[in-house]
Design an enzyme around this catalytic site. Sequence first.
Site, mmCIF file in Angstrom:
data_model
loop_
_atom_site.group_PDB
_atom_site.id
_atom_site.type_symbol
_atom_site.label_atom_id
_atom_site.label_comp_id
_atom_site.label_asym_id
_atom_site.label_seq_id
_atom_site.Cartn_x
_atom_site.Cartn_y
_atom_site.Cartn_z
ATOM 1 N N ASP A 68 0.836 -1.195 0.000
ATOM 2 C CA ASP A 68 0.000 0.000 0.000
ATOM 3 C C ASP A 68 0.876 1.251 0.000
ATOM 4 O O ASP A 68 1.937 1.252 -0.631
ATOM 5 C CB ASP A 68 -0.930 -0.033 1.211
ATOM 6 C CG ASP A 68 -2.292 0.576 0.929
ATOM 7 O OD1 ASP A 68 -2.350 1.807 0.769
ATOM 8 O OD2 ASP A 68 -3.283 -0.170 0.876
ATOM 9 N N HIS A 103 -3.742 5.867 3.558
ATOM 10 C CA HIS A 103 -4.416 4.662 3.106
ATOM 11 C C HIS A 103 -3.834 3.397 3.725
ATOM 12 O O HIS A 103 -4.548 2.581 4.333
ATOM 13 C CB HIS A 103 -4.316 4.617 1.582
ATOM 14 C CG HIS A 103 -5.275 3.704 0.907
ATOM 15 N ND1 HIS A 103 -5.012 2.371 0.695
ATOM 16 C CD2 HIS A 103 -6.498 3.934 0.360
ATOM 17 C CE1 HIS A 103 -6.022 1.823 0.044
ATOM 18 N NE2 HIS A 103 -6.951 2.756 -0.161
ATOM 19 N N SER A 268 -11.267 -0.808 -0.566
ATOM 20 C CA SER A 268 -9.922 -0.827 0.019
ATOM 21 C C SER A 268 -9.975 -1.137 1.500
ATOM 22 O O SER A 268 -9.090 -1.805 2.047
ATOM 23 C CB SER A 268 -9.246 0.537 -0.169
ATOM 24 O OG SER A 268 -8.812 0.722 -1.482
#
Length: 426
Positions: A68, A103, A268
Site C-alpha cells: 500500500d 491509506h 480498500s
Amino acid sequence: MSTAPAQAEFSTSPLPADEQRPCEARTDAKDDISSETWTNSFIGLDEAHQYNRGRYEDGTPVTIAVIDSGVQADQGAFAEGQVEDGFDYWDPSSKGQCDAFYHGTGVAAIAAGQADGEQFVGVAPEAKIMPLRAFEGDEGADDAKALMVAQMITEAVNNGADVINVSIALPDTEELKSAVESAVAADVVIVAASGNGNLNMDDTSLAPEDAKFYPANYPEVIAVGGHNKDGNFYEATNFGGNLDLLAPGQDVTFPYAGGGYFTDRGTSFAAPFVAGAAALLKAQYGEDASPAWIEKRLESTAIHPPDGFNVYQGHGVLNISLAMTAPLLEGEAASDDEVAPIDTSLEEPVVPEEQDSIAAVDIDYDPLAFEKLVAWASVGLAIVLVTLVLVLKKIIPKGRKRGWRPGTRRPDNVPVKVAADARAEG
C-alpha cells in the site's frame, strides 16, 4: 507458518536515485474516536477473539503483508515492534514504516491494529505487519504499478508473509498473475479489494484502461467488495463471478496516519477485514491451513444471500465469529482444498436483527441506474426545451403581427374592474 529470514531481505531495487524522495509523515491529526465502531460487532469479532487474536499455537505471530502507501509505525494503533522492517521504492531508508498518504496505515490498522478502549480493535491485533510501500498517494494504477505490486508480492512471500493484503485494483499483467500463482502455491493467502468503479469484472468489452480488477479478479485471490451498516451492497463495488465476500466498506472508521481517527468508504477498507480473518484462521488451524481452504471456509460461514451466491454479493457478508467457531466436519482438514457447506442455522446471533441471511439484491438491480436516470432526465429536459422553442417560434411572429411587444399593453385595452353595485344594477 512461512519460513522467513531472521531479518528482512529484499532483492528488489528501489527507484533510481533521481526518482527517490523522502517520505514525509502526516502531521494533520484528526479527532479522537468517541464511540465504538459498528464494524467489529457486525462481523462478530469479540467472539472470534476468544479463540485467537493472531498467533500460532507456539506463540509466533502471523504476518500480514500490506502492499500500500506505507504504514506509519509510530501511530498509536500499533504496538512497539509490531510493524516490521519493510520496503519503500521511493525512500529505502524508511523501510515502509512511513505513510505520507493515510491509506496504508488505515488498511493495516483494520487488519491488525491494537485495541483503543472499547471503541476500536483490529481483526488480528497480535499479528505482525510487513509494510511494503508501492504507492505514494492516489496515483494511477498502470502496468508499471502492477509490476511493482507483483514484485512486492514475491518479496512478501520470500520474507515470510502468511497473508497479503492488496487494496488496489490494477490491470491484468503476466507478472502480476505469475506472482499471485507462486504466492498461493507457497500457501500464502492473498486478499484483494475488487475496486470502486461499479463495473462488471466479467465484462470483456471494457477498454483496458477501465478493466483494472486485479489481483482481485484472479480465481486464486479472495476478492472483497463492500457493504454498509445494514449489510447491503455498497453500490460502488466492482462485481462479477470472482467476487467472494462482502465486508464493511462504507462509513468505516480507522486510525489515521497523522493521529486520531478517520472515516472513509471503499473496498480498500473492506479487504483488510477479510485479510485479518484469514490471519486468524491461519493462526488457529496452523501452517497447514491452505489458501483454498481458508477461502472456502470464509465463504461457507458467510451470511449468505438467499440464492447462496450472486455476482453483486458473492457468497455473502463476512462472519468471522462462525468462521472461527464452527467445528470441522468429520474427516475435514484445514489442508483440504474444499470445504463442506456449514449449517449456518446453528449460528449464534452476531449481527443486527439476528439475521442468518442478507437481503437479496433486486433481480432487476442495475448498477448504472442513477447514471441512466440522469441521462433520461437530460433527454426529457432537452425535448421540453426543443418543444418550447418550436412553440414560441410560431407564437411570437403572430403576436408581433397583431402589434404585441414583450412587456407592453395598450392602455385602451386594459380591462376595467366593474364595481359590485354596478353589477347588481345590471
